[in-house]
Design a protein around this motif. Sequence first.
Motif, PDB file in Angstrom:
ATOM      1  N   TYR A 289       1.740   2.960   1.565  1.00  0.00           N
ATOM      2  CA  TYR A 289       0.364   3.227   1.185  1.00  0.00           C
ATOM      3  C   TYR A 289      -0.302   3.927   2.363  1.00  0.00           C
ATOM      4  O   TYR A 289      -0.215   3.455   3.490  1.00  0.00           O
ATOM      5  CB  TYR A 289      -0.404   1.929   0.934  1.00  0.00           C
ATOM      6  CG  TYR A 289       0.148   1.030  -0.139  1.00  0.00           C
ATOM      7  CD1 TYR A 289      -0.223   1.202  -1.472  1.00  0.00           C
ATOM      8  CD2 TYR A 289       0.984  -0.034   0.164  1.00  0.00           C
ATOM      9  CE1 TYR A 289       0.235   0.338  -2.459  1.00  0.00           C
ATOM     10  CE2 TYR A 289       1.448  -0.894  -0.809  1.00  0.00           C
ATOM     11  CZ  TYR A 289       1.061  -0.702  -2.123  1.00  0.00           C
ATOM     12  OH  TYR A 289       1.512  -1.558  -3.098  1.00  0.00           O
TER      13      TYR A 289
ATOM     14  N   MET B 194      -3.961   4.976   3.542  1.00  0.00           N
ATOM     15  CA  MET B 194      -5.388   4.844   3.273  1.00  0.00           C
ATOM     16  C   MET B 194      -6.148   5.684   4.294  1.00  0.00           C
ATOM     17  O   MET B 194      -5.993   5.499   5.494  1.00  0.00           O
ATOM     18  CB  MET B 194      -5.813   3.378   3.369  1.00  0.00           C
ATOM     19  CG  MET B 194      -5.018   2.459   2.455  1.00  0.00           C
ATOM     20  SD  MET B 194      -5.178   2.858   0.714  1.00  0.00           S
ATOM     21  CE  MET B 194      -6.878   2.481   0.467  1.00  0.00           C
TER      22      MET B 194
ATOM     23  N   LEU C  42       2.718  -3.305  -8.947  1.00  0.00           N
ATOM     24  CA  LEU C  42       1.961  -3.037  -7.723  1.00  0.00           C
ATOM     25  C   LEU C  42       1.265  -1.679  -7.804  1.00  0.00           C
ATOM     26  O   LEU C  42       0.140  -1.519  -7.320  1.00  0.00           O
ATOM     27  CB  LEU C  42       2.867  -3.103  -6.497  1.00  0.00           C
ATOM     28  CG  LEU C  42       3.320  -4.502  -6.091  1.00  0.00           C
ATOM     29  CD1 LEU C  42       4.406  -4.418  -5.027  1.00  0.00           C
ATOM     30  CD2 LEU C  42       2.142  -5.320  -5.593  1.00  0.00           C
ATOM     31  N   LYS C  43       1.913  -0.716  -8.433  1.00  0.00           N
ATOM     32  CA  LYS C  43       1.283   0.598  -8.608  1.00  0.00           C
ATOM     33  C   LYS C  43       0.027   0.480  -9.469  1.00  0.00           C
ATOM     34  O   LYS C  43      -1.014   1.052  -9.154  1.00  0.00           O
ATOM     35  CB  LYS C  43       2.269   1.587  -9.236  1.00  0.00           C
ATOM     36  CG  LYS C  43       1.688   2.967  -9.387  1.00  0.00           C
ATOM     37  CD  LYS C  43       2.664   3.956  -9.985  1.00  0.00           C
ATOM     38  CE  LYS C  43       1.989   5.321 -10.038  1.00  0.00           C
ATOM     39  NZ  LYS C  43       2.437   6.139 -11.105  1.00  0.00           N
TER      40      LYS C  43
ATOM     41  N   PHE D  47      -2.713  -1.054  -7.452  1.00  0.00           N
ATOM     42  CA  PHE D  47      -3.264  -0.084  -6.517  1.00  0.00           C
ATOM     43  C   PHE D  47      -4.227   0.864  -7.230  1.00  0.00           C
ATOM     44  O   PHE D  47      -5.333   1.123  -6.758  1.00  0.00           O
ATOM     45  CB  PHE D  47      -2.146   0.703  -5.832  1.00  0.00           C
ATOM     46  CG  PHE D  47      -2.645   1.756  -4.901  1.00  0.00           C
ATOM     47  CD1 PHE D  47      -3.093   1.410  -3.637  1.00  0.00           C
ATOM     48  CD2 PHE D  47      -2.690   3.082  -5.287  1.00  0.00           C
ATOM     49  CE1 PHE D  47      -3.576   2.383  -2.768  1.00  0.00           C
ATOM     50  CE2 PHE D  47      -3.160   4.062  -4.425  1.00  0.00           C
ATOM     51  CZ  PHE D  47      -3.612   3.704  -3.165  1.00  0.00           C
ATOM     52  N   GLU D  48      -3.820   1.378  -8.376  1.00  0.00           N
ATOM     53  CA  GLU D  48      -4.653   2.301  -9.140  1.00  0.00           C
ATOM     54  C   GLU D  48      -5.973   1.659  -9.567  1.00  0.00           C
ATOM     55  O   GLU D  48      -6.981   2.344  -9.731  1.00  0.00           O
ATOM     56  CB  GLU D  48      -3.897   2.807 -10.367  1.00  0.00           C
ATOM     57  CG  GLU D  48      -2.764   3.750 -10.009  1.00  0.00           C
ATOM     58  CD  GLU D  48      -1.819   4.042 -11.164  1.00  0.00           C
ATOM     59  OE1 GLU D  48      -1.882   3.360 -12.219  1.00  0.00           O
ATOM     60  OE2 GLU D  48      -0.992   4.964 -11.004  1.00  0.00           O
TER      61      GLU D  48
ATOM     62  N   THR E  94      -5.354  -3.676  -4.388  1.00  0.00           N
ATOM     63  CA  THR E  94      -4.366  -3.878  -3.336  1.00  0.00           C
ATOM     64  C   THR E  94      -4.987  -4.062  -1.960  1.00  0.00           C
ATOM     65  O   THR E  94      -4.449  -4.798  -1.128  1.00  0.00           O
ATOM     66  CB  THR E  94      -3.386  -2.681  -3.306  1.00  0.00           C
ATOM     67  OG1 THR E  94      -2.845  -2.514  -4.619  1.00  0.00           O
ATOM     68  CG2 THR E  94      -2.260  -2.918  -2.326  1.00  0.00           C
ATOM     69  N   PHE E  95      -6.101  -3.409  -1.704  1.00  0.00           N
ATOM     70  CA  PHE E  95      -6.726  -3.443  -0.387  1.00  0.00           C
ATOM     71  C   PHE E  95      -8.185  -3.854  -0.489  1.00  0.00           C
ATOM     72  O   PHE E  95      -8.788  -3.784  -1.546  1.00  0.00           O
ATOM     73  CB  PHE E  95      -6.633  -2.062   0.292  1.00  0.00           C
ATOM     74  CG  PHE E  95      -5.224  -1.638   0.552  1.00  0.00           C
ATOM     75  CD1 PHE E  95      -4.548  -2.105   1.666  1.00  0.00           C
ATOM     76  CD2 PHE E  95      -4.560  -0.801  -0.327  1.00  0.00           C
ATOM     77  CE1 PHE E  95      -3.232  -1.735   1.896  1.00  0.00           C
ATOM     78  CE2 PHE E  95      -3.252  -0.427  -0.105  1.00  0.00           C
ATOM     79  CZ  PHE E  95      -2.589  -0.897   1.010  1.00  0.00           C
TER      80      PHE E  95
ATOM     81  N   TRP F 284      -5.022  -5.686   3.718  1.00  0.00           N
ATOM     82  CA  TRP F 284      -4.420  -6.140   2.474  1.00  0.00           C
ATOM     83  C   TRP F 284      -5.410  -7.033   1.740  1.00  0.00           C
ATOM     84  O   TRP F 284      -6.157  -7.782   2.352  1.00  0.00           O
ATOM     85  CB  TRP F 284      -3.161  -6.954   2.749  1.00  0.00           C
ATOM     86  CG  TRP F 284      -2.020  -6.200   3.328  1.00  0.00           C
ATOM     87  CD1 TRP F 284      -1.553  -6.287   4.605  1.00  0.00           C
ATOM     88  CD2 TRP F 284      -1.169  -5.259   2.672  1.00  0.00           C
ATOM     89  NE1 TRP F 284      -0.460  -5.458   4.775  1.00  0.00           N
ATOM     90  CE2 TRP F 284      -0.208  -4.814   3.594  1.00  0.00           C
ATOM     91  CE3 TRP F 284      -1.121  -4.742   1.379  1.00  0.00           C
ATOM     92  CZ2 TRP F 284       0.781  -3.892   3.277  1.00  0.00           C
ATOM     93  CZ3 TRP F 284      -0.131  -3.824   1.060  1.00  0.00           C
ATOM     94  CH2 TRP F 284       0.800  -3.409   1.997  1.00  0.00           C
TER      95      TRP F 284
ATOM     96  N   HIS G  86       2.394  -9.011  -0.099  1.00  0.00           N
ATOM     97  CA  HIS G  86       3.365  -7.935   0.106  1.00  0.00           C
ATOM     98  C   HIS G  86       4.339  -8.362   1.198  1.00  0.00           C
ATOM     99  O   HIS G  86       3.941  -9.033   2.154  1.00  0.00           O
ATOM    100  CB  HIS G  86       2.674  -6.645   0.560  1.00  0.00           C
ATOM    101  CG  HIS G  86       1.974  -5.919  -0.524  1.00  0.00           C
ATOM    102  ND1 HIS G  86       0.790  -6.357  -1.078  1.00  0.00           N
ATOM    103  CD2 HIS G  86       2.297  -4.767  -1.162  1.00  0.00           C
ATOM    104  CE1 HIS G  86       0.413  -5.501  -2.009  1.00  0.00           C
ATOM    105  NE2 HIS G  86       1.306  -4.529  -2.079  1.00  0.00           N
TER     106      HIS G  86
END
Length: 98
Positions: free
Chosen positions: A4, A6, A44-45, A48-49, A53-54, A67, A72
């Motif tokens: 990832y 960022m 997980l994708k 994230f979308e 995730t963060f 995180w 993870h």
Amino acid sequence: QLLYKMSYSSSKVGDPRPGQPYKGGNFCAFLPDNKEGLKTAKLLKKAFERGLTFQIKSYNGEERVTWSLIPHKTSWDGGKARNGYPDAQYLREVGTVL
């Protein structure tokens, strides 16, 4: 392996200090190359979308990407205590969270 990246940007409503710049970073996670690992990668994708995730946290007056609550594996070794493998329960646990 999941990578990832960022960027540096400005935080949004709901973050610790909306409108303030935050520090990004590179985050790497590991999954086994098997059926369960591939299924987990897809989940997980999606997470994230959807922005799950963060999160942005404040450290010493600086906003940083960290995180979120989705676990993870950030190392191939070190066991569960160090976010690594071996951890026989990881895929089941992350699947439950996702």
